[in-house]
Design a protein around this motif. Structure first.
Motif, PDB file in Angstrom:
ATOM      1  N   VAL A   1       0.843  -1.204   0.000  1.00  0.00           N
ATOM      2  CA  VAL A   1       0.000   0.000   0.000  1.00  0.00           C
ATOM      3  C   VAL A   1       0.875   1.249   0.000  1.00  0.00           C
ATOM      4  O   VAL A   1       0.612   2.212  -0.737  1.00  0.00           O
ATOM      5  CB  VAL A   1      -0.940  -0.001   1.220  1.00  0.00           C
ATOM      6  N   ALA A   2       1.915   1.232   0.827  1.00  0.00           N
ATOM      7  CA  ALA A   2       2.818   2.387   0.892  1.00  0.00           C
ATOM      8  C   ALA A   2       3.433   2.674  -0.472  1.00  0.00           C
ATOM      9  O   ALA A   2       3.477   3.827  -0.926  1.00  0.00           O
ATOM     10  CB  ALA A   2       3.914   2.125   1.923  1.00  0.00           C
ATOM     11  N   LYS A   3       3.883   1.626  -1.143  1.00  0.00           N
ATOM     12  CA  LYS A   3       4.486   1.802  -2.474  1.00  0.00           C
ATOM     13  C   LYS A   3       3.461   2.354  -3.452  1.00  0.00           C
ATOM     14  O   LYS A   3       3.773   3.233  -4.275  1.00  0.00           O
ATOM     15  CB  LYS A   3       5.049   0.469  -2.969  1.00  0.00           C
ATOM     16  N   GLN A   4       2.246   1.847  -3.365  1.00  0.00           N
ATOM     17  CA  GLN A   4       1.182   2.323  -4.246  1.00  0.00           C
ATOM     18  C   GLN A   4       0.914   3.816  -4.021  1.00  0.00           C
ATOM     19  O   GLN A   4       0.551   4.550  -4.934  1.00  0.00           O
ATOM     20  CB  GLN A   4      -0.095   1.508  -3.982  1.00  0.00           C
ATOM     21  N   LEU A   5       1.110   4.253  -2.787  1.00  0.00           N
ATOM     22  CA  LEU A   5       0.905   5.664  -2.445  1.00  0.00           C
ATOM     23  C   LEU A   5       2.122   6.525  -2.764  1.00  0.00           C
ATOM     24  O   LEU A   5       2.088   7.753  -2.594  1.00  0.00           O
ATOM     25  CB  LEU A   5       0.566   5.791  -0.952  1.00  0.00           C
ATOM     26  N   GLY A   6       3.210   5.881  -3.158  1.00  0.00           N
ATOM     27  CA  GLY A   6       4.414   6.632  -3.508  1.00  0.00           C
ATOM     28  C   GLY A   6       5.474   6.690  -2.424  1.00  0.00           C
ATOM     29  O   GLY A   6       6.372   7.535  -2.483  1.00  0.00           O
ATOM     30  N   TYR A   7       5.384   5.792  -1.443  1.00  0.00           N
ATOM     31  CA  TYR A   7       6.355   5.780  -0.339  1.00  0.00           C
ATOM     32  C   TYR A   7       7.106   4.446  -0.368  1.00  0.00           C
ATOM     33  O   TYR A   7       6.556   3.395   0.004  1.00  0.00           O
ATOM     34  CB  TYR A   7       5.648   5.965   1.008  1.00  0.00           C
ATOM     35  N   GLU A   8       8.316   4.469  -0.805  1.00  0.00           N
ATOM     36  CA  GLU A   8       9.139   3.266  -0.812  1.00  0.00           C
ATOM     37  C   GLU A   8       9.525   2.909   0.622  1.00  0.00           C
ATOM     38  O   GLU A   8       9.265   3.686   1.563  1.00  0.00           O
ATOM     39  CB  GLU A   8      10.390   3.486  -1.668  1.00  0.00           C
TER      40      GLU A   8
ATOM     41  N   GLN B   1      -8.064   3.711  -2.522  1.00  0.00           N
ATOM     42  CA  GLN B   1      -7.705   3.561  -3.935  1.00  0.00           C
ATOM     43  C   GLN B   1      -6.497   2.644  -4.090  1.00  0.00           C
ATOM     44  O   GLN B   1      -6.430   1.829  -5.014  1.00  0.00           O
ATOM     45  CB  GLN B   1      -7.421   4.931  -4.549  1.00  0.00           C
ATOM     46  N   ALA B   2      -5.539   2.797  -3.168  1.00  0.00           N
ATOM     47  CA  ALA B   2      -4.350   1.940  -3.214  1.00  0.00           C
ATOM     48  C   ALA B   2      -4.731   0.482  -2.978  1.00  0.00           C
ATOM     49  O   ALA B   2      -4.269  -0.422  -3.682  1.00  0.00           O
ATOM     50  CB  ALA B   2      -3.337   2.413  -2.169  1.00  0.00           C
ATOM     51  N   VAL B   3      -5.570   0.241  -1.961  1.00  0.00           N
ATOM     52  CA  VAL B   3      -6.009  -1.133  -1.672  1.00  0.00           C
ATOM     53  C   VAL B   3      -6.777  -1.704  -2.863  1.00  0.00           C
ATOM     54  O   VAL B   3      -6.558  -2.853  -3.272  1.00  0.00           O
ATOM     55  CB  VAL B   3      -6.891  -1.156  -0.403  1.00  0.00           C
TER      56      VAL B   3
ATOM     57  N   ASN C   1      -5.101  -5.836  -9.310  1.00  0.00           N
ATOM     58  CA  ASN C   1      -3.967  -6.395 -10.058  1.00  0.00           C
ATOM     59  C   ASN C   1      -3.454  -7.717  -9.484  1.00  0.00           C
ATOM     60  O   ASN C   1      -2.435  -8.246  -9.934  1.00  0.00           O
ATOM     61  CB  ASN C   1      -2.831  -5.372 -10.162  1.00  0.00           C
ATOM     62  N   GLY C   2      -4.159  -8.240  -8.468  1.00  0.00           N
ATOM     63  CA  GLY C   2      -3.824  -9.556  -7.938  1.00  0.00           C
ATOM     64  C   GLY C   2      -2.772  -9.566  -6.840  1.00  0.00           C
ATOM     65  O   GLY C   2      -2.432 -10.629  -6.309  1.00  0.00           O
TER      66      GLY C   2
END
Length: 297
Positions: free
Chosen positions: A90-97, A268-270, A276-277
């Protein structure tokens, strides 16, 4: 949440991989049927630039200890275990590596209580309920969960195949969990349920023959019987929706402060990870199969 219905928590932190090896197969998939709550006028979801607690950092909360199979070795930051992996996805999807993620300890009961939070979102097997939504926001559901009952292998109730078979049992569950809801409303045993501050304490009481059975979420049940109390067995799981008022699947959701501007972004991230599986892939990696436990009639 293991937890209002949080569902559970376990004692020792042993590798989630060990659980898989013992329980085998694929987990339940997430249907994502529970809608997110929160402000409909949330801010734009600019990747890596959300209005977080600390600018440039996504702060994620969970309890301590953080149990297998949801986390691994009580180290949420290692990315291992189902919920740690989901949190980083989720963090990556939000732009936080990974380097932009910070973890903070958030006791379960405080997470679902009203008031501002010290995290941007919390992940800790918190089931989405209408009652909790009065105090906090939830993301879309990231995991469908069922409750299950455990007894010792030599218990009178080890051969139970129906809810009715459990009526006479002395049953325990963690306070405030969906497991306790199932005990009270679905089984409705003749003896008053035993309520424990943690699933660890409930498991210990079972192990010491102080109670006949405990009710916890199914992945936790597999963990307990595979690693923590190998003299116990999963008698069966309850039908989907047994713990919810409307009969819809029980789901875990990420918890945010009531009215958080981040709620829709997190949802939205979830949703993207489900579409996408990714959520199913993470579940297959870290959680045991649901179809290895019979459904109680």
């Amino acid at each position: 949440m293991n937890a209002l219905l949080k569902t559970t928590r376990l004692l020792s932190a042993v590798a989630g991989a060990a659980v898989l090896a013992l329980a085998g197969c694929a987990p339940q998939s997430s249907s994502g049927t529970a809608a997110a709550s929160g402000s409909p006028a949330a801010a734009a979801c600019t990747k890596g630039a959300l209005a977080t607690q600390t600018a440039g950092t996504l702060t994620i909360g969970t309890d301590d200890p953080a149990y297998d199979p949801w986390f691994n070795d009580n180290k949420p930051s290692n990315g291992k275990g189902f919920e740690s992996a989901v949190a980083y996805a989720v963090a990556k999807q939000l732009g936080y590596e990974g380097g932009k993620v910070a973890w903070t300890v958030a006791p379960f009961n405080s997470v679902v209580a009203p008031g501002r939070k010290k995290f941007d979102f919390d992940i800790n097997q918190v089931s989405i309920t209408a009652e909790r939504r009065q105090a906090v926001d939830f993301s879309s559901g990231y995991y469908d969960v069922r409750q299950a009952v455990i007894t010792l292998k030599d218990s009178t109730y080890a051969g139970a195949t129906s809810v009715a078979d459990l009526k006479g049992a002395k049953i325990g569950a963690q306070v405030g969990t969906t497991g306790l809801t199932v005990v009270q409303k679905v089984i409705a045993p003749s003896a008053q349920p035993s309520v424990f501050d943690s699933t660890d304490l409930a498991s210990t009481a079972l192990k010491n023959h102080q109670i006949d059975a405990i009710v916890v979420d199914l992945p936790t049940a597999f963990y307990i019987t595979s690693v923590q109390v190998p003299t116990a067995k999963v008698v069966g799981q309850f039908p989907s929706g047994a713990a919810t008022a409307d009969g819809k699947p029980e789901q875990f959701g990420l918890v945010l402060s009531k009215g958080s501007a981040l709620t829709s972004c997190v949802s939205q991230a979830v949703d993207a990870l489900r579409a996408n599986g990714t959520l199913d892939q993470i579940a297959k990696q870290w959680l045991p199969a649901a179809d290895t436990a019979p459904v109680l009639k």
